[in-house]
Every structure is written in structure tokens, then in C-alpha cells.
Design a protein around this motif. Sequence first.
Motif, mmCIF file in Angstrom:
data_model
loop_
_atom_site.group_PDB
_atom_site.id
_atom_site.type_symbol
_atom_site.label_atom_id
_atom_site.label_comp_id
_atom_site.label_asym_id
_atom_site.label_seq_id
_atom_site.Cartn_x
_atom_site.Cartn_y
_atom_site.Cartn_z
ATOM 1 N N GLY A 16 45.576 39.531 56.919
ATOM 2 C CA GLY A 16 44.131 39.598 57.126
ATOM 3 C C GLY A 16 43.478 40.670 56.269
ATOM 4 N N ILE A 17 44.144 41.830 56.133
ATOM 5 C CA ILE A 17 43.616 42.908 55.284
ATOM 6 C C ILE A 17 43.547 42.430 53.836
ATOM 7 N N ALA A 18 44.618 41.783 53.370
ATOM 8 C CA ALA A 18 44.653 41.283 51.990
ATOM 9 C C ALA A 18 43.549 40.263 51.747
ATOM 10 N N GLU A 19 43.300 39.393 52.714
ATOM 11 C CA GLU A 19 42.244 38.383 52.560
ATOM 12 C C GLU A 19 40.867 39.042 52.471
ATOM 13 N N ASN A 20 40.626 40.072 53.269
ATOM 14 C CA ASN A 20 39.341 40.770 53.217
ATOM 15 C C ASN A 20 39.143 41.468 51.875
ATOM 16 N N VAL A 21 40.205 42.119 51.389
ATOM 17 C CA VAL A 21 40.112 42.807 50.098
ATOM 18 C C VAL A 21 39.937 41.795 48.970
ATOM 19 N N SER A 22 40.670 40.691 49.046
ATOM 20 C CA SER A 22 40.532 39.644 48.036
ATOM 21 C C SER A 22 39.114 39.075 48.023
ATOM 22 N N GLY A 23 38.517 38.933 49.221
ATOM 23 C CA GLY A 23 37.134 38.456 49.301
ATOM 24 C C GLY A 23 36.172 39.413 48.633
ATOM 25 N N LEU A 24 36.412 40.722 48.781
ATOM 26 C CA LEU A 24 35.558 41.715 48.123
ATOM 27 C C LEU A 24 35.709 41.632 46.612
ATOM 28 N N ILE A 25 36.948 41.543 46.131
ATOM 29 C CA ILE A 25 37.184 41.451 44.684
ATOM 30 C C ILE A 25 36.503 40.212 44.113
ATOM 31 N N SER A 26 36.553 39.110 44.849
ATOM 32 C CA SER A 26 35.914 37.878 44.390
ATOM 33 C C SER A 26 34.408 38.064 44.226
ATOM 34 N N ARG A 27 33.793 38.747 45.174
ATOM 35 C CA ARG A 27 32.342 38.980 45.096
ATOM 36 C C ARG A 27 31.989 39.945 43.974
ATOM 37 N N ILE A 28 32.821 40.960 43.774
ATOM 38 C CA ILE A 28 32.584 41.891 42.658
ATOM 39 C C ILE A 28 32.692 41.155 41.333
ATOM 40 N N ASN A 29 33.684 40.275 41.213
ATOM 41 C CA ASN A 29 33.851 39.524 39.970
ATOM 42 C C ASN A 29 32.667 38.601 39.717
ATOM 43 N N GLY A 30 32.087 38.070 40.795
ATOM 44 C CA GLY A 30 30.880 37.268 40.623
ATOM 45 C C GLY A 30 29.761 38.086 40.005
ATOM 46 N N LEU A 31 29.614 39.334 40.456
ATOM 47 C CA LEU A 31 28.608 40.227 39.876
ATOM 48 C C LEU A 31 28.924 40.545 38.418
ATOM 49 N N LEU A 32 30.184 40.879 38.148
ATOM 50 C CA LEU A 32 30.570 41.255 36.786
ATOM 51 C C LEU A 32 30.394 40.084 35.820
ATOM 52 N N ASN A 33 30.734 38.878 36.248
ATOM 53 C CA ASN A 33 30.531 37.701 35.388
ATOM 54 C C ASN A 33 29.056 37.467 35.122
ATOM 55 N N PHE A 34 28.232 37.651 36.144
ATOM 56 C CA PHE A 34 26.786 37.483 35.973
ATOM 57 C C PHE A 34 26.257 38.487 34.959
ATOM 58 N N ILE A 35 26.653 39.750 35.108
ATOM 59 C CA ILE A 35 26.188 40.784 34.170
ATOM 60 C C ILE A 35 26.680 40.472 32.763
ATOM 61 N N GLY A 36 27.947 40.027 32.650
ATOM 62 C CA GLY A 36 28.483 39.686 31.337
ATOM 63 C C GLY A 36 27.736 38.544 30.684
ATOM 64 N N ASN A 37 27.401 37.519 31.451
ATOM 65 C CA ASN A 37 26.663 36.380 30.898
ATOM 66 C C ASN A 37 25.264 36.776 30.434
ATOM 67 N N GLN A 38 24.652 37.736 31.133
ATOM 68 C CA GLN A 38 23.317 38.184 30.742
ATOM 69 C C GLN A 38 23.344 38.974 29.431
ATOM 70 N N ASN A 39 24.496 39.501 29.072
ATOM 71 C CA ASN A 39 24.589 40.354 27.878
ATOM 72 C C ASN A 39 25.491 39.769 26.796
ATOM 73 N N ARG A 40 25.650 38.453 26.820
ATOM 74 C CA ARG A 40 26.440 37.800 25.769
ATOM 75 C C ARG A 40 25.729 37.890 24.434
ATOM 76 N N SER A 41 26.483 38.091 23.377
ATOM 77 C CA SER A 41 25.884 38.258 22.040
ATOM 78 C C SER A 41 25.806 36.915 21.317
ATOM 79 N N ASP A 42 25.081 35.967 21.910
ATOM 80 C CA ASP A 42 24.888 34.689 21.225
ATOM 81 C C ASP A 42 23.408 34.544 20.882
ATOM 82 N N ALA A 43 23.043 33.386 20.400
ATOM 83 C CA ALA A 43 21.677 33.195 19.883
ATOM 84 C C ALA A 43 20.626 33.233 20.977
ATOM 85 N N SER A 44 20.943 32.726 22.150
ATOM 86 C CA SER A 44 19.935 32.653 23.220
ATOM 87 C C SER A 44 19.939 33.946 24.031
ATOM 88 N N ARG A 45 18.819 34.613 24.048
ATOM 89 C CA ARG A 45 18.688 35.874 24.768
ATOM 90 C C ARG A 45 18.480 35.593 26.257
#
Length: 453
Positions: A270-299
Motif C-alpha cells: 500500500g505504501i509503494a502504491e501511494n508513492v507510485s501514485g505521487l510519482i505518476s502525478r509529478i511526472n504528469g506535471l514535468l511532461n506538461f512543463i517539458g511540452n510547453q518548452n519544446r524547441s520546435d517551430a510552434s511556440r
Amino acid sequence: MAGEIKLTGLVSDINWNKLIEDIITARKAYLIVPYQNAKARIEDRFSAIREVNVRLSETLNYIKTKRLQLKEGYDLKTYTLRSSEPALSPDSLLGVTLKEGAAIGTYEVRVLRLAQAEKVASDPLPAKDQGLSFSGTIILNGKAIDIEANDSLLNIASKINRANLGVSAKVISLNDGDHRLTLESLREGAQGISFEDPNGILRNLGVLDELGNKKNVIRAGQNSVVEIDGFQVEYQSNTLTDIIPGMTLQLKGESQSAKIVVSVRTDNKGIAENVSGLISRINGLLNFIGNQNRSDASRRPLSGEANLISLKNNIISASYREVQENAQFKTLSSIGITFGKDGVMHFDSSKFSDALSTNSAEVVNVLTKFGKALEDELNFLINPQTGTLIRIEDSIESQISKIDQRVKEIEKRLEREREMLEKKYSALELLISRSKLLRSWMENQVKAMFKRD
């Protein structure tokens, strides 16, 4: 009103309506379209800010709900049940609910007797829906109910149920001339239902005898009896909430011989599942931030947003922070939580489980400090009163509102211009018409002069 005047150009052969519409359209393209384009860009930014705020709020709520910033959030326990008699399922005798504070260990439980609720009945009565001519007061479980002469058996049952006395009243009709009032305690235990009969109504009904004792007992109330680790306990119900700290026992069946062994242990899964759930949500944030700052043509709408870049850097910083008071596990990476080259966090459940089994106290120290750092960072960004991203969201809403107001003002002004143009070209059409009439008159005059000569 603008648009009601039809300038067909019958004399001038000019389509004044189209000319006015072209002028107004050109004016809108010059005055309004830039605002509309700006609004579209701002709305894209607003949608992106709203999305990141939702993600941040969900992550913060997850931390608080699971209490991952506190040691109590990792005080998860689980249990197993085993019967001393293999043929007898432990679940048929006992149910267990663990709460905070449950101690690790084993308990031997024997359910010797189940509690039951008292149930009594009246004598047979000839009718259920006719007035009984009984009037006065009856007192059940210390609460008085007024009975009137025209009350039937059904009326009395209804009054008892509406009074919320902890008693369920029903009328059972065995045949046309045999109707009985049954009274059942809603609480298990030997205390049963208490009756007081100052006006003899319960005796007349046959619920009590002439001595005031319960007359027709269908089921006697009784307490449960359970043996825990060799100690016998009598309890008023089948739900034992305060015998073992942090544990509720639900008694389901009786057995004089079978022992149920309750084994309580730390819920590493149960502890591992809770921690894994937190990591999943953090990764969602990090992916969102990364997509907003991609160095491609569309700003992207939030490209370069300082608060998001700061959030990412603070998450990374918190994940590498050492817990100085720990000796064996000092960082997230030492317990299986690492940052990858792909810019997100990775959770090694096997390494985490090993660390938790080896030194759970130090693992919890690492996790609570990380959880607290995240909670502080997210509160800084989305606190309803002071959050920086919340203020940005409010500011963008204000900008959109101001643009909408400005566009409305320009549209009103253009409508006034339309009215002025309609009046202007209507007058011009009239002038052209008069000039043609004058020209025609002069031509006719000249022709008439030449004819006289």
C-alpha cells in the motif's frame, strides 16, 4: 436604426449598401481583428494556466489526502486471517478493519456468542386499522409517546417509528382476526427495550403482563462474548471498536472451538502504491512543463513561464536533497526513486520494497521531507489567496474581460459610423437625383429655345 435604410442606387446606379458594408468590414479588420487575435492568444494562455493549476491542485490534494508529507501517511497496516480449523472459513466468523494506531502483531480470537437485539410482540388483536380505545402515554427507552383513543395498531406502530426511539415497530397479520404489534430494538445487547406503562396501554396490548414484565418475547437481547488472546470480553454489540487500539472487529458467526488468528503487518504494498501514485502525478506535471518548452517551430502558450521552470527546478532539487540524520538511506535515489535522462522520475518498486523492509524509519524520513517540500512548493503556486499561478489566472481573466469590453465599445462606434454613412449616402443619392432632374430641365429649355428660333 442602422441597416433599416435600403440604398439601392436607383438613380446613381451605385450599390450604397455594399459600399457601406465594405467600409465597415475594413474598419473592423483594422480596429477589432487585432483585439480578437490578441484575445485568442490570451485564451490559449488562460487554458494552459488553468490546466496546470488543475494538475497542481490534484497533486497537492493527493499529498494531503494520503498525508505523504507526514509520517502518519506511511503508517499503513494490513492483515490476514487464519482459522485453526481449516474447514471453517475465518471470514465467516470475523471481519477486521484497521485504523491508524494498529499495532503490528498477532491476535487469537474466538467468537463464543453473538450479540442479538431484543424483539417482543403484543397479544393477538382483532383488527389492525380500527381505533383501540386506548388513550394515555407509553414510554419506550425513556421517551414518551401519546396514544389517542382512535389510534389503531397501525397508528401506534407509525408513532413509535416516527419518534426515533431506537425501536422498530411493525404490524404482522397472521389472519383476519390475528394482528400483532412487534417491537424490535435497533441496538444489539442485553439491555433490550425499556418500557414504562403509566396508563396500562402496553398491558392492554399484551406487550407487558400484569406485573409489568415483557410478555411475548420473540428473541431475548444478549451481549456478545469474545475471547481475545485468552481474555474473555462481553460486549453490547457485534462491532467491537475499543478492545484493540486501531482495530475494529466485526463478529459474524459463533464457534466454541475455532480460533481466528489475526496477523497485522506493515502494508508495504500500500505504501509503494501511494508513492507510485505521487510519482505518476509529478511526472504528469514535468511532461506538461517539458511540452510547453519544446524547441520546435510552434511556440506554446506557457513557453518560458518562469513559475513552471522554477517548479521543475525545485522538484529536481528536492529529489536530490539529502536527509542528514539518516545513516543508510539519505536520498530518493537510494530508495529507488530517480530522475532519468527523459526528464521524469522513475520508480524502482523492487529497490523501494527492499529499502522499506531494511529500514522503514529512514525511508519514511526521506519520503516525508520530499512530500513536505512538494506541499510547500505547490501551496506557493496555487494557494487561493496568495498563489502566484492563481493570481496569473485571475490577471488573464481580467485581460480577456477588458478586451471584450473594448470590442463592444468599438462595435457600438462602428454602428454609429454605419448610421452616419447611410444618412450621408442617402443624401448624396438624393443630390444626384436632383442634379439629373436639373440637367434634364436645362436640356429641355435649350431645346425649346432652338425650336423658337
